[in-house]
Design a protein around this motif. Structure first.
Motif, PDB file in Angstrom:
ATOM      1  N   ASN A 108       6.959  -4.260  -3.878  1.00  0.00           N
ATOM      2  CA  ASN A 108       5.834  -3.713  -3.132  1.00  0.00           C
ATOM      3  C   ASN A 108       4.708  -3.495  -4.137  1.00  0.00           C
ATOM      4  O   ASN A 108       4.729  -2.544  -4.911  1.00  0.00           O
ATOM      5  CB  ASN A 108       6.220  -2.396  -2.454  1.00  0.00           C
ATOM      6  N   LEU A 158       4.001  -6.597   0.022  1.00  0.00           N
ATOM      7  CA  LEU A 158       5.260  -7.222  -0.353  1.00  0.00           C
ATOM      8  C   LEU A 158       5.134  -8.640  -0.914  1.00  0.00           C
ATOM      9  O   LEU A 158       4.384  -9.467  -0.389  1.00  0.00           O
ATOM     10  CB  LEU A 158       6.187  -7.265   0.866  1.00  0.00           C
ATOM     11  N   THR A 320       7.040  -2.291   5.047  1.00  0.00           N
ATOM     12  CA  THR A 320       6.536  -1.179   4.237  1.00  0.00           C
ATOM     13  C   THR A 320       5.539  -0.356   5.031  1.00  0.00           C
ATOM     14  O   THR A 320       4.878  -0.857   5.943  1.00  0.00           O
ATOM     15  CB  THR A 320       5.827  -1.685   2.972  1.00  0.00           C
TER      16      THR A 320
END
Length: 345
Positions: A108, A158, A320
């Protein structure tokens, strides 16, 4: 003189071999003569060939060999092969790893981190960090360790990184065959009229501004690109959208959304750092400037990433949360839109 990479399509890379800034007292001089005086072992014929191929830039614009260099001009020579001095220094930079096994890892990426060395960012990149934390990562077609794909410096989110040759080959093919899943969340200027839609248009290097990409709807230049978008929330002056990539071109979402009249919020390179909708009344202008301070980058986050595992063949999907700066900015817009209407402004 410096050696860096210009951010460009992976198979259309340009490496900066030379960079010179003309002094304040520089009298007009043809660029081929200017470079002959500064580049060791250069011949005028080679310099003219480089200019004809569009490899000599002055102030980020390609020039011909008869261009007259003036005081303070920045002259750069960009070539398709890396300079011999091009080296990758491992750096102990923390990584936010959300998944890892013996074949791959998913990272991330924080906003502000460059993915690979290039254009003024020769260190501190994701690739520098990968070189430190992992040994013998496979090289991609651009000879960058581990990288299967990339996102822009100021885009968060990501990325999948290959740890083996098998993973590199398998994952790269998925991205090429459009079988991977990539969803981005973006805040764009304006009220997007359709609840969902598709933007299709070739994307290539901008003719005049080589630091930008542009849409060529007639397909005369660039590469085929498709972006599917869906409205998530409307705030009057701006809209929160989900964008799913069918292709992966440089700056694709940023360019496609601008093409349909909805530049990403605070995207300085494409004009999103100007107040594009609404009025410039002092209260509204102050509100926008406050939002820019909270979110000092383009409002774009790579939220979801899905792909087939190169060994198990299981389809993996990662998701995320939006980073804090985007969440705070969106929250401010939510409060503002409830207490203001476009007509009031």
């Amino acid at each position: 003189m410096s050696n860096m990479i210009i951010e460009q399509e992976p198979d259309d890379e340009l490496y900066e071999h030379y960079r010179f800034e003309a002094g304040k007292g520089q009298s007009p001089l043809r660029v081929d003569k200017f470079l002959m005086n500064l580049v060791e072992n250069a011949t005028r014929n080679k310099i003219q060939q480089a200019a004809a191929a569009g490899n000599i830039y002055v102030n980020d614009v390609p020039v011909k060999s008869n261009y007259k260099v003036k005081a303070n001009d920045v002259v750069r020579v960009l070539l398709s092969h890396p300079p011999f001095e091009y080296l990758l220094e491992p750096e102990n930079i923390p990584l936010n790893v959300v998944y890892e096994d013996d074949q791959l890892l998913v990272v991330n990426k924080e906003p502000g981190m460059v993915v690979h060395p290039g254009h003024g960012n020769y260190s501190g990149t994701l690739v520098n960090a990968l070189a430190y934390h992992f040994e013998n990562l496979p090289l991609n077609s651009s000879e960058r360790p581990g990288l299967v794909h990339r996102i822009d410096k100021d885009t968060s989110g990501l990325l999948v990184v290959a740890k083996t040759e098998q993973a590199m080959a398998h994952l790269t093919k998925q991205f090429a065959d459009k079988t991977s899943e990539r969803e981005y969340i973006a805040l764009v200027w304006g009220n997007v009229q359709e609840d969902e839609g598709t933007v299709e248009g070739h994307i290539g290097r901008h003719i005049k501004d080589r630091m930008q990409m542009a849409v060529f709807p007639d397909g005369s230049q660039g590469k085929h690109a498709v972006t599917h978008y869906k409205v998530l929330e409307r705030f009057g002056y701006v809209t929160l959208v989900s964008c799913k990539l069918e292709t992966g071109r440089t700056h694709q979402i940023r360019v496609h959304m601008k093409y349909i009249g909805h530049t990403l919020f605070n995207d300085a390179r494409y004009g999103g750092d100007a107040i594009l909708k609404g009025t410039t009344f002092s209260k509204y202008k102050q509100f926008i400037e406050n939002c820019f301070k909270i979110l000092p980058r383009q409002a774009l986050h790579a939220k979801t990433l899905g792909f087939e595992h190169p060994v198990t063949r299981e389809f993996l999907r990662f998701d995320t949360d939006l980073p804090e700066d985007m969440q705070d900015c969106i929250e401010k817009w939510g409060i503002y839109s409830k207490s203001h209407t476009i007509e009031e402004e």
